[in-house]
Design an enzyme around this catalytic site. Structure first.
Site: not given
Length: 438
Positions: A249-251, A253
């Site tokens: 999810l970090y990637a 975003t």
């Protein structure tokens, strides 16, 4: 050694009494009269509440005659003549051609180093940071103290606070924004996904909304991530490669941020440069990074987990020393062209770029541990584990030819040298290791 390496771094319930008044013979008329009266007063009360809320100003514009400060998100105090004076002084460049830079996430790892480097060369710098507790806030406070000694003031606030950002631009006509504020970490996204959307998407959009409407519009350099390459198997990673397979999810975003940047550049003429950082390490680093907590756990005699891919495949990272990252950030700021919009309207094509900032020399994580063993003079207790499906990828490797050509970017610090500087700082900061092993 970097200049910064050696620095110290509900109301209560009302009890209704029982009464025979409403139930006595002949009391029916009085009961209806009382009920009607109660209804009238209830409607009147509700009307007063409605009028109050309709006439009340928005929370961000409420001021007090006794206290001129304002409230931003999470009750941060800001505003007033003394506050504005500090903001102006921090943002004042020493030379007429110096940059005036707003650094978001200034108390963060990269933010501290970039802010310090800008200030040292004579640029005006103002920081903003919300000092959240994703990792030990005391480390962020120590970085803040470090920057204050160099003349950099960090405004305590949230980039989602539109009123605060607009006030900052009202006080200072920033020429550039170095946007480093973000929710970092691949694994934490599985625990608190909302924080990533709040910071990395909503916060970025709020910042761009403010920047598009101010005059003059600033040029913006912002931190993306090598994580956008996700499940790519082609190495080294090039800016021309696909980035539509995020592994976390970090990637996702950060990839969303790149698309949002494209939109604001296309519609509003904002000059935007994205920097894809590759595993940044060094003094004053983030405690959630492997090299940092490996150091802590080795000193404490705890086991450290070293991941390997399927079929005993090597897990490697393109570790990039903080000073090299800073050079790339400053190069991006110095080559950023002016935004072309005015009053929220685009006047012409604007610059849009994205660069890899890496070291071009991937090192197996097992070798990272070996280097730390030699520097700490302590044998690590290794626990070899399979790479979990939590968003981590097996391999990162940056192609930096574009950054070399356009920014003059050239990393010069190998992992051995960089870790030596980190370990020296770590042992000093944690009182020769005593605090680190408590």
């Amino acid at each position: 050694m970097s200049h910064i390496d050696s620095a110290p771094s509900t109301p209560g319930k009302v009890k209704m009494e029982k009464s025979s008044y409403f139930f006595t013979r002949g009391g029916g008329a009085r009961w209806h009269y009382s009920l009607a009266k109660l209804t009238v007063w209830s409607f009147a009360f509700l009307a007063l509440i409605l009028i109050f809320f309709l006439r009340s100003p928005a929370p961000s514009t409420i001021t007090s005659a006794a206290d001129p400060s304002r409230r931003s998100l999470r009750n941060y105090n800001w505003g007033g003549s003394a506050w504005e004076k500090r903001v102006r002084a921090s943002a004042r460049a020493r030379s007429s051609n110096g940059l005036t830079v707003l650094v978001t996430g200034a108390a963060g790892f990269v933010g501290t180093h970039v802010s310090s480097a800008l200030k040292r060369r004579g640029d005006g710098v103002l920081g903003i940071d919300n000092f959240n507790d994703y990792y030990d806030p005391s480390l962020k406070r120590a970085r803040q103290a470090l920057l204050e000694r160099t003349g950099v003031f960090i405004v305590e606030g949230d980039i989602n606070d539109e009123a605060l950002l607009r006030k900052l631009f009202e006080v200072v006509p920033f020429t550039h924004v170095m946007h480093l504020a973000a929710q970092a970490g691949v694994r934490y996204a599985m625990e608190n996904p909302g924080s990533y959307v709040h910071s990395n998407i909503a916060g970025f959009v709020n910042l761009l909304e403010v920047c598009k409407s101010v005059n003059p519009q600033p040029a913006i350099v912002w931190a993306s991530s090598s994580s956008v390459y996700g499940l790519n198997t082609k190495v080294p990673f090039s800016e021309k490669d696909r980035t539509d397979q995020p592994a976390s999810l970090y990637a996702a975003t950060k990839k969303a941020g790149e698309e949002i940047a494209h939109t604001y550049n296309h519609i509003y003429g904002l000059s935007l440069t994205g920097l894809r950082f590759f595993t940044v390490y060094g003094p004053w680093g983030r405690p959630d990074m492997a090299y940092f907590f490996f150091t802590k756990d080795i000193l404490k005699g705890k086991q450290i987990a070293i991941f390997e891919a399927a079929n005993h495949g090597t897990v490697a990272r393109d570790f990039t020393y903080i000073d090299d990252i800073v050079k790339g950030c400053l190069g991006a700021l110095d080559t950023a062209e002016k935004s072309t919009g005015s009053g929220g309207k685009k006047r012409g094509p604007a610059q849009l770029r994205v660069f890899n900032l890496g070291n071009t020399s991937p090192v197996p994580v097992s070798e990272l541990v070996s280097i730390l063993e030699r520097l700490l003079k302590v044998k690590a207790k290794r626990n070899i584990m399979k790479l979990p499906r939590n968003g981590d990828v097996q391999y990162t490797h940056a192609n930096i030819s574009y950054a070399q050509r356009e920014l003059g970017y050239k990393p010069t610090t190998d992992l051995q040298s960089g870790l030596k500087k980190f370990v020296r700082w770590y042992l000093n900061y944690y009182s020769d290791g005593k605090k680190a092993v408590e």
